[in-house]
Motif scaffolding. Structure first.
Motif, PDB file in Angstrom:
ATOM      1  N   CYS A   2      59.882  58.798  34.164  1.00 30.71           N
ATOM      2  CA  CYS A   2      61.243  58.087  33.991  1.00 30.71           C
ATOM      3  C   CYS A   2      62.278  59.295  33.880  1.00 30.71           C
ATOM      4  O   CYS A   2      63.645  58.896  34.200  1.00 30.71           O
ATOM      5  CB  CYS A   2      61.391  57.300  32.922  1.00 30.71           C
ATOM      6  SG  CYS A   2      60.357  55.700  33.044  1.00 30.71           S
ATOM      7  N   GLN A  27      56.020  49.502  34.557  1.00 33.50           N
ATOM      8  CA  GLN A  27      56.735  48.369  34.445  1.00 33.50           C
ATOM      9  C   GLN A  27      56.969  47.909  32.839  1.00 33.50           C
ATOM     10  O   GLN A  27      57.905  47.566  32.588  1.00 33.50           O
ATOM     11  CB  GLN A  27      55.579  47.156  34.828  1.00 33.50           C
ATOM     12  CG  GLN A  27      55.175  47.202  36.199  1.00 33.50           C
ATOM     13  CD  GLN A  27      54.069  46.122  36.630  1.00 33.50           C
ATOM     14  OE1 GLN A  27      53.539  45.517  35.977  1.00 33.50           O
ATOM     15  NE2 GLN A  27      53.732  45.987  38.098  1.00 33.50           N
ATOM     16  N   SER A  74      63.390  49.546  28.708  1.00 30.06           N
ATOM     17  CA  SER A  74      64.751  50.159  28.832  1.00 30.06           C
ATOM     18  C   SER A  74      65.782  49.311  29.405  1.00 30.06           C
ATOM     19  O   SER A  74      66.838  49.256  28.883  1.00 30.06           O
ATOM     20  CB  SER A  74      64.481  51.090  30.203  1.00 30.06           C
ATOM     21  OG  SER A  74      64.103  50.682  31.434  1.00 30.06           O
ATOM     22  N   SER A  75      65.395  48.282  30.260  1.00 28.80           N
ATOM     23  CA  SER A  75      66.205  47.294  30.830  1.00 28.80           C
ATOM     24  C   SER A  75      66.867  46.391  29.476  1.00 28.80           C
ATOM     25  O   SER A  75      68.080  46.188  29.560  1.00 28.80           O
ATOM     26  CB  SER A  75      65.783  46.521  31.808  1.00 28.80           C
ATOM     27  OG  SER A  75      65.251  46.911  32.963  1.00 28.80           O
ATOM     28  N   ILE A  87      69.914  44.268  34.573  1.00 33.21           N
ATOM     29  CA  ILE A  87      69.834  43.844  33.501  1.00 33.21           C
ATOM     30  C   ILE A  87      70.248  42.090  33.593  1.00 33.21           C
ATOM     31  O   ILE A  87      69.893  41.313  32.629  1.00 33.21           O
ATOM     32  CB  ILE A  87      70.557  44.360  32.396  1.00 33.21           C
ATOM     33  CG1 ILE A  87      72.016  44.356  32.649  1.00 33.21           C
ATOM     34  CG2 ILE A  87      70.178  45.810  32.088  1.00 33.21           C
ATOM     35  CD1 ILE A  87      72.745  44.793  31.429  1.00 33.21           C
ATOM     36  N   LYS A  91      68.244  50.767  36.152  1.00 32.88           N
ATOM     37  CA  LYS A  91      67.880  49.435  35.437  1.00 32.88           C
ATOM     38  C   LYS A  91      69.111  48.966  34.711  1.00 32.88           C
ATOM     39  O   LYS A  91      69.044  47.750  34.728  1.00 32.88           O
ATOM     40  CB  LYS A  91      67.130  50.098  34.266  1.00 32.88           C
ATOM     41  CG  LYS A  91      65.747  50.946  34.442  1.00 32.88           C
ATOM     42  CD  LYS A  91      64.913  49.761  35.327  1.00 32.88           C
ATOM     43  CE  LYS A  91      63.621  50.575  36.228  1.00 32.88           C
ATOM     44  NZ  LYS A  91      64.166  50.809  37.376  1.00 32.88           N
ATOM     45  N   TYR A 133      67.544  56.796  36.637  1.00 28.06           N
ATOM     46  CA  TYR A 133      66.646  55.637  36.503  1.00 28.06           C
ATOM     47  C   TYR A 133      67.294  54.746  35.485  1.00 28.06           C
ATOM     48  O   TYR A 133      67.263  53.654  35.698  1.00 28.06           O
ATOM     49  CB  TYR A 133      65.506  56.533  35.590  1.00 28.06           C
ATOM     50  CG  TYR A 133      64.476  55.274  34.935  1.00 28.06           C
ATOM     51  CD1 TYR A 133      63.670  54.739  35.758  1.00 28.06           C
ATOM     52  CD2 TYR A 133      64.745  54.839  33.800  1.00 28.06           C
ATOM     53  CE1 TYR A 133      62.688  53.812  35.101  1.00 28.06           C
ATOM     54  CE2 TYR A 133      64.029  53.877  33.041  1.00 28.06           C
ATOM     55  CZ  TYR A 133      62.935  53.494  34.070  1.00 28.06           C
ATOM     56  OH  TYR A 133      62.116  52.307  33.324  1.00 28.06           O
ATOM     57  N   LEU A 134      68.020  55.206  34.631  1.00 26.87           N
ATOM     58  CA  LEU A 134      68.887  54.137  33.788  1.00 26.87           C
ATOM     59  C   LEU A 134      69.976  53.242  34.449  1.00 26.87           C
ATOM     60  O   LEU A 134      70.136  52.284  34.270  1.00 26.87           O
ATOM     61  CB  LEU A 134      69.637  54.927  32.562  1.00 26.87           C
ATOM     62  CG  LEU A 134      68.319  55.407  31.631  1.00 26.87           C
ATOM     63  CD1 LEU A 134      69.170  56.112  30.384  1.00 26.87           C
ATOM     64  CD2 LEU A 134      67.745  54.350  31.070  1.00 26.87           C
ATOM     65  N   ASP A 163      60.197  50.037  32.652  1.00 26.07           N
ATOM     66  CA  ASP A 163      60.988  49.206  33.167  1.00 26.07           C
ATOM     67  C   ASP A 163      61.668  48.070  32.099  1.00 26.07           C
ATOM     68  O   ASP A 163      62.905  47.668  31.900  1.00 26.07           O
ATOM     69  CB  ASP A 163      60.821  48.590  34.407  1.00 26.07           C
ATOM     70  CG  ASP A 163      60.417  49.846  35.468  1.00 26.07           C
ATOM     71  OD1 ASP A 163      60.809  50.579  35.202  1.00 26.07           O
ATOM     72  OD2 ASP A 163      59.817  49.406  36.580  1.00 26.07           O
ATOM     73  N   GLN A 164      60.881  47.282  31.731  1.00 28.46           N
ATOM     74  CA  GLN A 164      61.510  46.266  30.821  1.00 28.46           C
ATOM     75  C   GLN A 164      61.960  46.600  29.454  1.00 28.46           C
ATOM     76  O   GLN A 164      62.891  46.212  29.156  1.00 28.46           O
ATOM     77  CB  GLN A 164      60.126  45.328  30.470  1.00 28.46           C
ATOM     78  CG  GLN A 164      60.500  44.165  29.680  1.00 28.46           C
ATOM     79  CD  GLN A 164      59.451  43.141  29.393  1.00 28.46           C
ATOM     80  OE1 GLN A 164      58.227  43.383  29.414  1.00 28.46           O
ATOM     81  NE2 GLN A 164      59.859  41.919  28.459  1.00 28.46           N
TER      82      GLN A 164
END
Length: 210
Positions: A102, A190, A196-197, A19, A15, A11-12, A193-194
């Motif tokens: 996640c 969502q 973590s990014s 970035i 992401k 997942y990471l 996602d934001q």
């Protein structure tokens, strides 16, 4: 360090590759956040981060979880993450489901109201104990921490955060708006996602400059 759980690492990784799409104005805020972390490392060789929103139920809890695992992802120690609110509710079940989706592992330790959740991101690491609390409450640090305001309401309510060595406004949209929808998880993911990014961007900046 033990490796991250593979679903969470995957997942990471995904992401991290995105970035560069973060807007320039937001990157400027994140770079300031990274500078605060670097300053803390220069003086104390560590950084304590306290993520603050109104109810300590969604955004601040999600941010705390990712701020705990992303330094592990980049393989540098010394960062501790905390969260709190201006009032107490509970870690929302939709936030729990999103974190599990996640790749985190969560276990509800009870009690029925405002339960404590153990959160893991790798084998052999101490669990993060997540539950709703005020930002001034233990085990959150009383001094020498960076206050990160992740909702505009808390930002307005806390123009001054006692004990903070630095304060940064980093608001995210509240996924609470989707709680009564047919698929609330989509909105919560969502948000994950934001958050973590943007934390990946921040900690990558720190890693590159340390």
């Amino acid at each position: 360090m033990s490796p991250l759980f593979q679903p969470l690492k995957t997942y990471l990784d995904a992401k991290l590759s995105l970035i560069d799409k973060i807007p320039k104005e937001r990157k400027a805020v994140l770079s300031s956040f990274a500078d605060f972390i670097l300053q803390s490392f220069e003086t104390k060789q560590k950084a304590n981060l306290v993520f603050i929103c109104t109810h300590n139920s969604r955004r601040s809890q999600i941010a705390q979880a990712f701020a705990a695992c992303i330094p592990h992802y980049f393989d540098f120690p010394g960062v501790k993450s905390f969260s709190g609110g201006t009032s107490i509710t509970e870690l929302h079940p939709n936030a729990v489901s999103a974190l599990e989706n996640c790749g985190f592992r969560l276990e509800n330790q009870g009690p029925p109201r405002n339960p404590k959740y153990s959160i893991w991101w790798a084998d052999g690491t101490p669990a993060l104990i997540a539950y709703s609390k005020k930002f001034q409450d233990a085990p959150n640090p009383a001094s020498e921490f960076i206050a990160v305001l992740v909702c505009s309401q808390a930002d307005e309510s806390c123009p001054y955060v006692p004990g903070a060595e630095a304060r940064i406004s980093l608001p995210f949209e509240d996924p609470k708006s989707a709680d009564d929808s047919e698929n609330p998880l989509e909105k919560y993911l969502q948000t994950c996602d934001q958050i973590s990014s943007e934390l990946l961007y921040t900690f990558r900046e720190v890693k590159q400059k340390l």
